[in-house]
Design an enzyme around this catalytic site. Sequence first.
Site, PDB file in Angstrom:
ATOM      1  N   HIS C  52       0.818  -1.204   0.000  1.00  0.00           N
ATOM      2  CA  HIS C  52       0.000   0.000   0.000  1.00  0.00           C
ATOM      3  C   HIS C  52       0.859   1.263   0.000  1.00  0.00           C
ATOM      4  O   HIS C  52       0.561   2.236  -0.679  1.00  0.00           O
ATOM      5  CB  HIS C  52      -0.907  -0.032   1.238  1.00  0.00           C
ATOM      6  CG  HIS C  52      -1.773   1.152   1.409  1.00  0.00           C
ATOM      7  ND1 HIS C  52      -2.978   1.277   0.759  1.00  0.00           N
ATOM      8  CD2 HIS C  52      -1.626   2.277   2.152  1.00  0.00           C
ATOM      9  CE1 HIS C  52      -3.529   2.428   1.102  1.00  0.00           C
ATOM     10  NE2 HIS C  52      -2.732   3.055   1.951  1.00  0.00           N
ATOM     11  N   HIS C 102     -10.612   1.446  -0.835  1.00  0.00           N
ATOM     12  CA  HIS C 102     -10.806   1.002   0.540  1.00  0.00           C
ATOM     13  C   HIS C 102     -11.565  -0.315   0.502  1.00  0.00           C
ATOM     14  O   HIS C 102     -12.600  -0.493   1.140  1.00  0.00           O
ATOM     15  CB  HIS C 102     -11.543   2.075   1.367  1.00  0.00           C
ATOM     16  CG  HIS C 102     -10.898   2.316   2.686  1.00  0.00           C
ATOM     17  ND1 HIS C 102     -11.583   2.498   3.845  1.00  0.00           N
ATOM     18  CD2 HIS C 102      -9.589   2.377   3.032  1.00  0.00           C
ATOM     19  CE1 HIS C 102     -10.743   2.678   4.837  1.00  0.00           C
ATOM     20  NE2 HIS C 102      -9.534   2.609   4.378  1.00  0.00           N
ATOM     21  N   GLU C 328      -4.007   3.910  13.530  1.00  0.00           N
ATOM     22  CA  GLU C 328      -4.540   4.755  12.463  1.00  0.00           C
ATOM     23  C   GLU C 328      -5.838   5.431  12.884  1.00  0.00           C
ATOM     24  O   GLU C 328      -6.799   5.499  12.124  1.00  0.00           O
ATOM     25  CB  GLU C 328      -4.670   3.929  11.177  1.00  0.00           C
ATOM     26  CG  GLU C 328      -3.289   3.582  10.655  1.00  0.00           C
ATOM     27  CD  GLU C 328      -3.284   2.658   9.448  1.00  0.00           C
ATOM     28  OE1 GLU C 328      -4.350   2.450   8.845  1.00  0.00           O
ATOM     29  OE2 GLU C 328      -2.198   2.140   9.130  1.00  0.00           O
ATOM     30  N   ASP C 515      -6.040   6.999 -11.480  1.00  0.00           N
ATOM     31  CA  ASP C 515      -6.421   5.599 -11.634  1.00  0.00           C
ATOM     32  C   ASP C 515      -6.337   4.868 -10.308  1.00  0.00           C
ATOM     33  O   ASP C 515      -5.591   5.247  -9.409  1.00  0.00           O
ATOM     34  CB  ASP C 515      -5.533   4.899 -12.669  1.00  0.00           C
ATOM     35  CG  ASP C 515      -4.067   4.890 -12.269  1.00  0.00           C
ATOM     36  OD1 ASP C 515      -3.718   5.494 -11.233  1.00  0.00           O
ATOM     37  OD2 ASP C 515      -3.268   4.288 -12.989  1.00  0.00           O
ATOM     38  N   GLY C 559      -2.943   8.306  -8.173  1.00  0.00           N
ATOM     39  CA  GLY C 559      -3.555   6.997  -8.289  1.00  0.00           C
ATOM     40  C   GLY C 559      -3.140   6.088  -7.156  1.00  0.00           C
ATOM     41  O   GLY C 559      -2.503   6.512  -6.193  1.00  0.00           O
TER      42      GLY C 559
END
Lengths: 169, 270, 759
Positions: C52, C102, C328, C515, C559
């Site tokens: 990620h 997500h 987070e 994208d 993106g």
Amino acid sequence: MEKVQIAVRLITPDPAAVTALNTVKAMRLQMPPLKIHRYDLWEFETAEGGRKTISEVVDHFTDIVNPNKQTWIFAEEGTVLTAEDSELQWVGIVIRDYEDSVSGNWTGLLKRRGFPVDSVRWGVLWRLGYLKNTDEALARKMALDLAVSQTRTGGLFSNPVSQEVSFWI
Amino acid sequence: MPCAAVIRFPGSNCEFETARVLRNSGIDSRIYNWNEIGRLSDNKADAYVLPGGFSFQDRIRAGVIASRENIMDFVFEEAMNGKPVLGICNGAQVLIESGLVPGWKPGSVQGALAGNLAPGRSGYLSRWVYLKPGKEAVAKCPWLSALEGDAFPLPIAHAEGRFVFREEDMDKVKSHIGLTYCTPDGSAADGWPDNPNGSVLNIAALMNAEGNVLAMMPHPERSYHLWQVPPDMQGFWGDKRRNSSLKDIEEQPGPGAIIFKGLAKYLGVK
Amino acid sequence: MSDRPNREDLENEVSSRHLAMTVDEAEKLAGYVDRMPTPLEFHLFDTMWSEHCSYKSSKPVLKTLPTDSPGVVIGPGEDAGVVSFCNHDGVEWDLVVAHESHNHPSQVLPVEGAATGIGGIVRDVYCMGARVTGSMDLLRFGDPLGKKGETTRGIVRGVVEGIWKYGNALGVPNMGGDTEFHPGYDDNCLVNVVAFGMVPHDRIVHSFVPEEAHREPYVLILTGKPTDSTGFGGATFASADLDGEQGIGSVQVADPFLKRVLSEANQAVLDLLFGKDIKFGFKDLGAGGIACVTSELAAHGGLGIDVDLDAVPVSMENLPPEVIACSETQERYGLAVPAAVVDEVLSVYNDRFELPRLFPNCRAAVIGKFNSKPVYNVVCRGQNAAATPINYITEGVVYQRKEHAVNCGAPEPAERPCNPRENLTKILTSLSGCSRNHIWSYYDSEVQGVTRFRPGEADSCVSVPVEGSRAGLAVSGDGNPWYGELDPFLGGAHSVGEAVRNVVATGATPICATDCLNFGSPEDPEAFWQFKQAVTGITEACNALGFSGGDYPLPVVSGNVSFYNQSKGGKSIPPSPIVAVFGKIHDHRKATDIVLRKQGNAVLLVGTRKDELGGSLFYRTCLGHHGGTVPVFRGSLEKKMADWVLGVIHDGKARSVHDISGGGLAVAAAEMALASRTLGIQFSLDSNPVTLFSETPGYLMEVDPDFVENVTLPEFVSVAGRVSAGCSVSGNGWEVDLNSLRKQWSDKLASVIWREEGV
């Protein structure tokens, strides 16, 4: 026909309960509750199967209980809802709309899907934790005052024009 | 130039466009934070607007926590002094929880904006609806004073917009009707979807007895220009929108402008 | 003497801490610090080296995407891309765009997953200094009526609820987006989110500590929600495959109300800093939380930092240092400012906007000091929690993955019976072909008061985001999983093509693209091949569809890559490149919608129909077949068509325009008629499946009757019919009355998914 109630709560701190406690503190009451918990309270009337039927409903629909964020229990007399119950004098008040879409739509949906459920009634259970040695009758009276917004400055949890209030046993 | 105060609560989110359309209507406007009661009472304003949004994220229920903010003490006082006060959407929820509308006993909660009732859905709904003014609205309410009685469209966007009153008050309420939901040709709405939330008596906006305080669920600030009207809108406004020239689509007012025009007229803006 | 740990000890650490990093990577880390890494270091690098954050598998492939064009201000690399938009009243306005996925969180917790998806992407735009003016959700779900229909229906309802409960409260208009259903997403839905905003060119904010910090003391202010343990391990979760309950603790709790207040407070702080001409750095907290934001702000500015975790406002006691540093918790930002202005900045957050009153212990606080020693130093309760050479943290890792071509060739159906009336009826009342209006009806598309076209009214949503300026901003996001499945290259190319057409159909000239590339595991050579093919398709299409003159491409300025989208059994989702295109129309008054205007007007067909129905709505809904021949991507023709359509719109001659894509010409016509309510289209064409239902890219355009007499039409444009009275579509010997289908068309989704009728 059997009535089954379940109480559902978030496993993380509930922001609405945090805000409620904050708001209550600002009301400068003589004896404010020290803690507030919030639960979704679902009441089902089952045509058959009682708790078994409702367990199935809960298993099927993550909208009602998503086990990844919520826990639930059958919420009836004598149920201990939180481990810390003994620390405080708890009063539960249930707020329900006289009429609401959530209840009506779930009643229709469960019937269409063939669950033996006659009706669903959704509401919110607020549990207010007062000092341990508070007289129970007094605690209930204070909770009831807080439960109904008669005026702009008094009461908080329900609008008496559209919602009904009851004590949760 | 007259001045309107736009009161922002934590979680309001329509304050900027509301302040903008007030300015465009010839009314100076300023945004005040919830904790600026001092600044507000020093300056005062000629009118007050509580904008839309999600004050305190509608926690407990929409509008209730904001109605307890001490800046509302001042707005309450000004409303009692007869100053025009408008609550749009979440602002309307704050006004009803403040007991300013219907206001039979100011400060006492005598109405509710409950969760939308609609077949097969719950929660938020955004769409355009048709509206028309109540019998006494145009004469009494500065915000509605420029309406001519015809049906006109505005957008709604809310989850808790169903006006509810006690059974014994239902007759009294009728003289407080600001706007009702109707069909594109102006007849009374007959349930969903023309009445989008199940409001009793099709009420979309409610005023106090004097008419200076108005709680309205639709958003006039989002339909200030003709170009904001959806191209697939039915009725007069839809035709007007579809057939307008480049010049007109920019310069012609949208249906929401009438609300602010009414206030401007009331405050003596030429 | 080095006390470097042995491999076995590292292996134990990796497994007991549930890290996603490999043991090789752990060894590399141990080498960097020359000892056993601290728990905080393990978790920090686990995040930084996750797919990620590091793009470790995709980086070499992504290099091919075109990013260079005259309007590009900031290409990929920062939190969001920036392109120049318009000049109004002496102010240069730039458009800021960001695009993310997500997916995994939304599969497990649909409401929270979709909500924090919006939360994360708008933070990326906010932290460039912009006001966010729109968001968009591109959704891919399993089959609501399939084997896992019940789960899927719950996920759809939850995702839509999460989007409205969070997005509407934020005050950012939701510009719709698209929704597709495909059984390949049964175990792994896709929730892709786009956000965009406007910023004056001279007020762009960067996510690193500024040059000035080399000369005067700078500190790091953390502001927002108090830190708790939510989302600990989030970034690695986003990159791990969805195996049962593994990710439960990793999903974040969203708080849009705090976010809204915080956004306004941030604007006030930015105003303050710009007003004093103070240089600063600003970054949102996303993956990796405090650890990432502190180390990246410092490292990208060429400095080190001392972080004091005891100064971090928390809402839970006794959290271990690695949790405080790496959780987070949502709704937080980091700000690098000179020590001299700290009091003023803190006062905006804590006094003027009263953060501490709105949520217990929510506030801004100084938690770190930048310094010239290139070390990332963290202390917690008197102990060293990390002491790492800072350049290693942002250096990243790269892997060369293996690829293996998949044979996608599939047969065409043997027979293609065509009954236009029955076929069109079936398509319009299918889950794939019906209206998305029910979903959009939960979204607030009009807050901020600048929306010109809401979802469904035109091919793309259009807003007028700069006060006083006529410049309109159009946005559309697209991606067809059936094309991707049959040919990932064409899936990629047509994602760009369709999004471009949707923007062009409103009269807007495409200015940039973003994208989100959703695929299976990069360690699976076939999935990796699909990924590379799709990127090649996007690249080719963007190179063909540049509108900035010369040979400039359509630049891809931001993106995200989402790998490991697969079922428990390891089956990858259909290759799902999803592309958003942003366009600008100089004068929004000329923007065109899909509503037919006047009986007797001519209807032009732009783009000759070809026999290429592979993956089409007609094959799928009417023949129960996927076919094999996906429409060819004809780049130069697409460009010519777009230029011609834009010309007619800008001349003020187009009355309504709709692109031809899913369902072909017949469905495009039906949607135009349904939008008008009272008008229809009568075609003068052959009624065969190719003409009516082929998804060869193109447009339908309504013009005045005399337009055809006065203009020489290019060879790819023909007169296809005329606007007729009554809401219907008709051709040689057939007619479909659309008003009688309207209810089913508009109510189908609500009926199946929200009311569970007939399931």
